[in-house]
Design an enzyme around this catalytic site. Structure first.
Site, short mmCIF file in Angstrom:
data_model
loop_
_atom_site.label_atom_id
_atom_site.label_comp_id
_atom_site.label_asym_id
_atom_site.label_seq_id
_atom_site.Cartn_x
_atom_site.Cartn_y
_atom_site.Cartn_z
N GLU A 101 35.91 38.74 42.26
CA GLU A 101 35.40 38.47 40.91
C GLU A 101 36.41 38.87 39.85
O GLU A 101 37.13 39.86 40.00
CB GLU A 101 34.17 39.35 40.64
CG GLU A 101 32.99 39.04 41.50
CD GLU A 101 31.85 40.02 41.23
OE1 GLU A 101 31.84 40.69 40.19
OE2 GLU A 101 30.98 40.12 42.09
N CYS B 5 39.33 41.33 33.17
CA CYS B 5 39.14 42.42 34.13
C CYS B 5 39.34 41.84 35.52
O CYS B 5 38.66 40.89 35.91
CB CYS B 5 37.72 42.97 33.97
SG CYS B 5 37.28 44.19 35.20
N CYS C 194 35.45 47.65 48.67
CA CYS C 194 36.00 48.96 48.29
C CYS C 194 35.48 50.00 49.28
O CYS C 194 34.37 49.86 49.79
CB CYS C 194 35.52 49.30 46.87
SG CYS C 194 36.15 50.86 46.23
N CYS D 180 31.24 55.01 45.65
CA CYS D 180 30.53 55.52 44.46
C CYS D 180 29.07 55.05 44.51
O CYS D 180 28.80 53.87 44.77
CB CYS D 180 31.20 55.05 43.18
SG CYS D 180 32.88 55.66 43.02
N CYS E 292 27.65 51.90 42.40
CA CYS E 292 28.50 50.71 42.29
C CYS E 292 28.21 49.69 43.39
O CYS E 292 28.13 50.04 44.56
CB CYS E 292 29.96 51.14 42.35
SG CYS E 292 31.12 49.78 42.20
N HIS F 277 32.67 60.48 35.27
CA HIS F 277 31.23 60.36 35.51
C HIS F 277 30.45 61.66 35.72
O HIS F 277 29.25 61.62 36.03
CB HIS F 277 30.94 59.43 36.70
CG HIS F 277 31.54 58.07 36.58
ND1 HIS F 277 31.64 57.40 35.38
CD2 HIS F 277 32.09 57.23 37.51
CE1 HIS F 277 32.21 56.23 35.58
NE2 HIS F 277 32.51 56.10 36.85
N CYS G 143 30.53 45.50 38.25
CA CYS G 143 31.39 45.43 39.44
C CYS G 143 30.67 44.94 40.69
O CYS G 143 29.74 45.56 41.16
CB CYS G 143 31.93 46.81 39.77
SG CYS G 143 33.02 47.46 38.55
N1 SAH Z 1 37.89 51.88 41.53
C1 SAH Z 1 38.28 52.01 40.16
C2 SAH Z 1 38.14 50.74 39.33
C3 SAH Z 1 36.91 49.88 39.50
S1 SAH Z 1 35.38 50.33 38.80
C4 SAH Z 1 37.56 53.16 39.51
O1 SAH Z 1 36.72 53.79 40.15
O2 SAH Z 1 37.86 53.50 38.37
C5 SAH Z 1 35.47 50.24 37.06
C6 SAH Z 1 34.50 51.23 36.39
O3 SAH Z 1 33.13 50.79 36.43
C7 SAH Z 1 34.52 52.59 37.07
O4 SAH Z 1 34.52 53.59 36.08
C8 SAH Z 1 33.20 52.58 37.84
O5 SAH Z 1 32.80 53.87 38.15
C9 SAH Z 1 32.29 51.84 36.89
N2 SAH Z 1 31.09 51.26 37.46
C10 SAH Z 1 30.93 50.70 38.67
N3 SAH Z 1 29.66 50.27 38.83
C11 SAH Z 1 29.00 50.57 37.69
C12 SAH Z 1 27.66 50.37 37.24
N4 SAH Z 1 26.76 49.79 38.02
N5 SAH Z 1 27.35 50.82 36.00
C13 SAH Z 1 28.29 51.39 35.21
N6 SAH Z 1 29.55 51.60 35.57
C14 SAH Z 1 29.90 51.20 36.81
#
Ligand code: SAH
Length: 338
Positions: A85, A98, A105, A109, A112, A209, A326
């Site tokens: 994406e 983006c 991945c 997290c 995510c 976070h 994401c």
């Molecule tokens: N792996 C990298 C980049 C990808 S995620 C990283 O962790 O930074 C980009 C951002 O979106 C990260 O800060 C991630 O924690 C956040 N993110 C992912 N899913 C999310 C969601 N459902 N709501 C809010 N932020 C989210």
């Protein structure tokens, strides 16, 4: 290939050096989608290049356009059938894209969607570049800002990311200013230090976070490996080495990391270095039961941070109506929901 590699390649094929610059321009300035487009290149050379290998071109598999704000979410198909994406956001200051850095991945997290099925593979520099190039060709406009904040952990694909950055910002090619490029990481400490040594002028964003190690562990398994203070120390090193201010991302999860005490603790954690914090109300995914903080709580959190002298913005949410977060669109495709 960068220009030096392409020059060697041309020489190996018995061609003149200047052909490398011409081809590089076709690929990275005009974003050519085939050798046929390369008007000033002789047929014989086009044939030789075709024999050597194809140009990496992503196929547009799906496109969702937000009715709310014009955000465009692309689902691209790679040569091996995998999907990634990319999102185009239109701001007053220009077009921002983006991109994804991996298929899936492995960071895990909790909030995510990108990580739910694990990592399939990393993307090549060409596959990262082409997400931007195909979008430029699709809208017939230039992209001025790039953020590596899509699916994947860029520091888990280090060599390819650095090569991608150098190609995208090459003055003979797409020539994006390094200052208009942000790379986001969940905090892989040795790679942050290594990236500092590359002396790039990009912005490093850290997905923090949480205000302390215990809360970070609940949301981000990577904290098992790299403790929160080690991440902050690596950020200090990054700033000292590059002079670039760090951006912290902080997704506010209702009742988990959004109290005023969290804000106080967070400010003392990060005020040791020049930084900026971006608050993002968590975008709830249906596989987890996290809820976003209310607008009132987000504002109170912001004000508390400001009181402690922290530079803070609330991320403008875009594309909520089109699975903007994401990994959501790709996941729905995989599950056959679209
Ligand atoms: N792996 C990298 C980049 C990808 S995620 C990283 O962790 O930074 C980009 C951002 O979106 C990260 O800060 C991630 O924690 C956040 N993110 C992912 N899913 C999310 C969601 N459902 N709501 C809010 N932020 C989210």
């Amino acid at each position: 290939m960068n220009l030096a590699e392409l020059t060697t390649c041309m020489e190996d094929m018995g061609e003149k050096k200047f052909r490398a610059k011409q081809v590089f321009e076709w690929l990275h300035v005009h974003k050519a989608a085939s050798y046929d487009e390369m008007q000033n290149i002789p047929k014989s050379l086009k044939q030789k290049m075709m024999d050597q290998g194809t140009i990496t071109i992503l196929e547009k598999e799906d496109l969702q356009i937000s009715r709310e704000d014009g955000t465009r979410k692309y689902l691209f198909k790679l040569e091996d059938g995998n999907m990634v994406e990319s999102v185009l956001m239109r701001y007053s200051f220009g077009n921002s894209v983006c991109i994804s850095s991996q298929v899936g991945c492995r960071m895990g997290c909790r909030f995510c969607a990108s990580t739910l099925d694990g990592l399939l593979r990393s993307l090549t520099p060409a596959e990262m570049l082409d997400q931007i190039y195909r979008i430029e060709r699709d809208i017939n406009e230039r992209v001025n800002h790039v953020v590596v904040m899509g699916t994947g952990e860029p520091m888990d694909n280090y060599d390819n990311i650095v090569k991608f950055i150098r190609l995208l910002t090459d003055e003979n090619g797409a020539n994006l200013s390094q200052r208009n490029l942000t790379v986001s990481t969940c905090g892989i400490v040795p790679r942050i230090r290594q990236l500092a040594e590359e002396h790039l002028q990009i912005t490093l964003a850290i997905s923090l976070h949480a205000p302390n190690q215990a809360k970070r562990l609940e949301l981000m398994p990577v904290a098992n490996k790299y403790e929160i203070h080690e991440v902050i120390d690596a950020c200090k090193y990054y700033f000292d080495t590059t002079g670039r201010r760090i951006t912290f991302e902080y997704s506010l999860v209702g009742g988990v990391n959004d109290s005023e005490e969290d804000a106080r603790e967070l400010s003392s954690l990060i005020k040791v270095l020049p930084c900026h914090i971006n608050l993002i109300p968590v975008n709830p995914i249906k596989e987890r039961n996290y809820v976003e903080s209310s607008h009132k709580v987000v504002l109170a959190f912001k004000e508390k941070l400001e009181k402690y002298g922290i530079n803070v913005t609330i991320r403008r949410e875009m594309g909520r109506d089109i699975d903007g977060a994401c990994g959501q669109l790709r996941r729905r495709h995989m599950k056959g929901e679209l």
